[in-house]
Design a protein around this motif. Structure first.
Motif, PDB file in Angstrom:
ATOM      1  N   VAL A 161      22.683 -18.960  -6.341  1.00 39.02           N
ATOM      2  CA  VAL A 161      23.368 -18.668  -5.087  1.00 39.02           C
ATOM      3  C   VAL A 161      23.711 -19.979  -4.388  1.00 39.02           C
ATOM      4  O   VAL A 161      22.857 -20.855  -4.223  1.00 39.02           O
ATOM      5  CB  VAL A 161      22.493 -17.777  -4.180  1.00 39.02           C
ATOM      6  CG1 VAL A 161      23.268 -17.372  -2.941  1.00 39.02           C
ATOM      7  CG2 VAL A 161      22.012 -16.539  -4.941  1.00 39.02           C
ATOM      8  N   ASP A 162      24.957 -20.111  -4.006  1.00 37.58           N
ATOM      9  CA  ASP A 162      25.414 -21.341  -3.351  1.00 37.58           C
ATOM     10  C   ASP A 162      24.901 -21.381  -1.915  1.00 37.58           C
ATOM     11  O   ASP A 162      25.511 -20.820  -1.006  1.00 37.58           O
ATOM     12  CB  ASP A 162      26.943 -21.403  -3.381  1.00 37.58           C
ATOM     13  CG  ASP A 162      27.478 -22.628  -2.642  1.00 37.58           C
ATOM     14  OD1 ASP A 162      26.733 -23.605  -2.513  1.00 37.58           O
ATOM     15  OD2 ASP A 162      28.642 -22.579  -2.190  1.00 37.58           O
ATOM     16  N   MET A 163      23.785 -22.053  -1.726  1.00 45.25           N
ATOM     17  CA  MET A 163      23.201 -22.223  -0.390  1.00 45.25           C
ATOM     18  C   MET A 163      23.242 -23.714  -0.049  1.00 45.25           C
ATOM     19  O   MET A 163      22.251 -24.434  -0.153  1.00 45.25           O
ATOM     20  CB  MET A 163      21.763 -21.691  -0.347  1.00 45.25           C
ATOM     21  CG  MET A 163      21.611 -20.232  -0.725  1.00 45.25           C
ATOM     22  SD  MET A 163      22.565 -19.047   0.252  1.00 45.25           S
ATOM     23  CE  MET A 163      22.221 -19.550   1.919  1.00 45.25           C
ATOM     24  N   HIS A 164      24.420 -24.194   0.343  1.00 47.39           N
ATOM     25  CA  HIS A 164      24.605 -25.635   0.420  1.00 47.39           C
ATOM     26  C   HIS A 164      23.835 -26.300   1.556  1.00 47.39           C
ATOM     27  O   HIS A 164      23.621 -27.518   1.514  1.00 47.39           O
ATOM     28  CB  HIS A 164      26.089 -25.990   0.517  1.00 47.39           C
ATOM     29  CG  HIS A 164      26.838 -25.311   1.602  1.00 47.39           C
ATOM     30  ND1 HIS A 164      27.759 -24.311   1.373  1.00 47.39           N
ATOM     31  CD2 HIS A 164      26.808 -25.479   2.946  1.00 47.39           C
ATOM     32  CE1 HIS A 164      28.265 -23.919   2.502  1.00 47.39           C
ATOM     33  NE2 HIS A 164      27.715 -24.597   3.484  1.00 47.39           N
ATOM     34  N   LYS A 165      23.377 -25.548   2.536  1.00 47.48           N
ATOM     35  CA  LYS A 165      22.637 -26.198   3.619  1.00 47.48           C
ATOM     36  C   LYS A 165      21.304 -26.772   3.135  1.00 47.48           C
ATOM     37  O   LYS A 165      20.747 -27.672   3.773  1.00 47.48           O
ATOM     38  CB  LYS A 165      22.435 -25.238   4.785  1.00 47.48           C
ATOM     39  CG  LYS A 165      23.731 -24.961   5.528  1.00 47.48           C
ATOM     40  CD  LYS A 165      23.502 -24.434   6.915  1.00 47.48           C
ATOM     41  CE  LYS A 165      24.821 -24.162   7.617  1.00 47.48           C
ATOM     42  NZ  LYS A 165      25.660 -25.365   7.731  1.00 47.48           N
ATOM     43  N   ARG A 166      20.801 -26.281   2.030  1.00 45.29           N
ATOM     44  CA  ARG A 166      19.590 -26.896   1.453  1.00 45.29           C
ATOM     45  C   ARG A 166      19.817 -28.362   1.103  1.00 45.29           C
ATOM     46  O   ARG A 166      18.867 -29.142   1.079  1.00 45.29           O
ATOM     47  CB  ARG A 166      19.177 -26.164   0.180  1.00 45.29           C
ATOM     48  CG  ARG A 166      18.638 -24.781   0.358  1.00 45.29           C
ATOM     49  CD  ARG A 166      18.031 -24.305  -0.946  1.00 45.29           C
ATOM     50  NE  ARG A 166      17.508 -22.945  -0.871  1.00 45.29           N
ATOM     51  CZ  ARG A 166      16.682 -22.416  -1.763  1.00 45.29           C
ATOM     52  NH1 ARG A 166      16.294 -23.145  -2.801  1.00 45.29           N
ATOM     53  NH2 ARG A 166      16.253 -21.178  -1.632  1.00 45.29           N
ATOM     54  N   THR A 220      18.710 -18.275   7.289  1.00 46.98           N
ATOM     55  CA  THR A 220      17.524 -17.561   6.792  1.00 46.98           C
ATOM     56  C   THR A 220      17.038 -18.185   5.495  1.00 46.98           C
ATOM     57  O   THR A 220      15.832 -18.300   5.263  1.00 46.98           O
ATOM     58  CB  THR A 220      17.815 -16.067   6.594  1.00 46.98           C
ATOM     59  OG1 THR A 220      18.900 -15.889   5.683  1.00 46.98           O
ATOM     60  CG2 THR A 220      18.153 -15.400   7.922  1.00 46.98           C
ATOM     61  N   ASP A 221      17.971 -18.607   4.639  1.00 46.22           N
ATOM     62  CA  ASP A 221      17.566 -19.277   3.403  1.00 46.22           C
ATOM     63  C   ASP A 221      16.935 -20.628   3.682  1.00 46.22           C
ATOM     64  O   ASP A 221      15.960 -21.016   3.035  1.00 46.22           O
ATOM     65  CB  ASP A 221      18.772 -19.452   2.476  1.00 46.22           C
ATOM     66  CG  ASP A 221      18.405 -20.204   1.201  1.00 46.22           C
ATOM     67  OD1 ASP A 221      17.797 -19.575   0.297  1.00 46.22           O
ATOM     68  OD2 ASP A 221      18.679 -21.412   1.112  1.00 46.22           O
ATOM     69  N   LEU A 222      17.496 -21.368   4.647  1.00 49.64           N
ATOM     70  CA  LEU A 222      16.943 -22.683   4.950  1.00 49.64           C
ATOM     71  C   LEU A 222      15.520 -22.575   5.482  1.00 49.64           C
ATOM     72  O   LEU A 222      14.639 -23.363   5.095  1.00 49.64           O
ATOM     73  CB  LEU A 222      17.841 -23.399   5.957  1.00 49.64           C
ATOM     74  CG  LEU A 222      17.534 -24.883   6.167  1.00 49.64           C
ATOM     75  CD1 LEU A 222      17.831 -25.675   4.904  1.00 49.64           C
ATOM     76  CD2 LEU A 222      18.338 -25.439   7.335  1.00 49.64           C
TER      77      LEU A 222
END
Length: 433
Positions: A161-166, A220-222
């Motif tokens: 999943v593209d979670m670029h804020k990580r 929420t992912d971060l």
């Protein structure tokens, strides 16, 4: 000889969805992969030890799919202009089905469709043993998340999943260093406010989503990435005032408060009605208060500012993506927006060409299991939000909450008791997170 043969076969990628993000960030990232490979990107995400292994790999954007033929042709033409290679094109309501039939040896399906249309192409790819990179949110239903995870495990495929804020350098610093300095987390807030044009003109599907479901998963992912603490409760409310004026029946803004098992409480605020003359592309940031300190990250204003006659005062985020001139006159595409996709592609390459298992590489990219946490929050928040919106307009306040536990997800609606109805506690999901 076998290794040489495998290495000489390109990693074949197909892109479904060529809108604001798919047609820009995904397409440009895959263009650089096709022209120059992945080796130059690996050190940016701490995977330089894999450079010798992965540098010989070749990549090919084999196909592009979109809802309309016009969009597909435009994206394919732009890709050809930058690489000299023209992908196959597919279009229609479910173009991924024809695409998967036409490219039986596909390695990766990248999904950048509207939020509510992620699940179908993901499952179709997995059913054929194709790895997936999907935009956030992975899906909008916790039940769909379980189906995706189960099929991926069965097929031994990756769903990244593209979670670029990580991968934002500020957030990496918070996770690796600063979070340990501020003590036990107490509370915090995170906000991401999108321009009005996104909901009023760019996206035609806003009535099938909401601003929290759309961009809330970034945060929420971060928070999950920082602390690995699961949600235990939430409440949510939304407002409909601005978009209604344009005959769009969608939420202008949504606020969600999530309480976590480690005791912290985080408020998530999102809208997609920011006026077009706001000085930045979006307004975004977050803060966390702990027992021994506080950390703030303002992602909208990072110190870079400019203004000119007729253009107003502007800021921009030069860390997300930026062009770096090459000697040949082309531009390298760099930034944490690319880093996220690079991590996903690198993990898939290890599984597809080097016989690593998905579990061997699960720590280097945002997994479907990670995304399941955000999906659970999105799913529950949508139900709570709608009930509280209804009751607020009826003068009954916002009494509805959700509980997460070993028994699943339960919606708690006290107004049902006042109405003489049973089932104040309504379980919508019966498995633990």
């Amino acid at each position: 000889m076998r290794t040489h043969k495998i290495m000489s076969q390109p990693i074949k990628i197909a892109l479904v969805g060529v809108g604001m993000f798919g047609g820009d960030v995904h397409a440009r990232t895959y263009a650089d992969l096709q022209r120059f490979g992945i080796g130059g990107q690996l050190a940016r995400i701490g995977l330089d030890a894999w450079t010798r292994d992965l540098a010989p790999l070749h990549f090919e954007l084999t196909a592009i799919a979109a809802r309309t033929e016009k969009s597909a042709v435009k994206a394919a033409t732009q890709f050809h202009d930058s690489t000299g290679h023209r992908p196959l094109i597919f279009h229609g309501d479910e173009p991924w089905l024809e695409l998967l039939d036409a490219v039986p040896d596909l390695d990766i399906l990248a999904v950048a469709t509207p939020d509510h249309l992620h699940t179908q192409p993901i499952l179709a790819a997995l059913a054929r043993g194709v790895h997936v990179i999907t935009e956030k949110p992975m899906c909008l239903s916790i039940h769909e998340a379980d189906t995706i995870i189960e099929l991926a495990a069965q097929k031994k495929c990756i769903v990244a999943v593209d979670m670029h804020k990580r991968y934002d350098p500020d957030h990496l610093r918070i996770r690796h260093d600063i979070q340990h300095r501020i003590g036990t987390p107490l509370y915090g807030s995170a906000y991401l406010e999108e321009p009005l044009e996104v909901s009023a003109s760019t996206f035609k599907w806003v009535e099938s989503s909401d601003p929290f479901s759309y961009v809330g998963p970034h945060w929420t992912d971060l928070i999950w990435h920082y602390y690995r603490s699961k949600p235990v409760a939430l409440t949510a409310v939304g407002q409909k005032r601005r978009l209604i004026r344009d005959n769009i029946d969608a939420y202008d803004a949504v606020q969600v408060r999530v309480d976590y098992a480690n005791g912290m409480s985080i408020h998530f605020h999102n809208n997609w009605i920011t006026p077009s003359d706001f000085e930045g592309p979006v307004n975004q940031g977050h803060e966390i208060v702990g027992t021994d300190g506080k950390v703030e990250s303002d992602q909208q204003y990072r110190g870079f500012r400019f203004w000119n006659q007729g253009g107003g005062s502007r800021t921009s985020n030069n860390h997300f993506t930026r062009d770096i001139p090459r000697p040949d006159g082309s531009s390298a595409y760099l930034g944490y927006g690319v880093d996220s996709l690079t991590a996903c592609v690198a993990a898939i390459c290890r599984v597809a060409r080097f016989n690593d298992s998905p579990s061997d590489v699960a720590t280097i990219y945002p997994t479907a299991a990670d995304a399941r946490i955000s999906t659970a929050i999105i799913h529950a928040a949508a139900i709570v939000r709608d009930l509280n919106f209804k009751y607020l307009n009826e003068g009954k306040g916002t009494p509805v909450t959700a509980r997460f536990g070993d028994d699943g997800i339960t919606i708690i609606d006290p107004t049902r008791a006042e109405q003489g109805l049973e089932h104040v506690f309504q379980r919508i999901y019966s498995l633990p997170l």
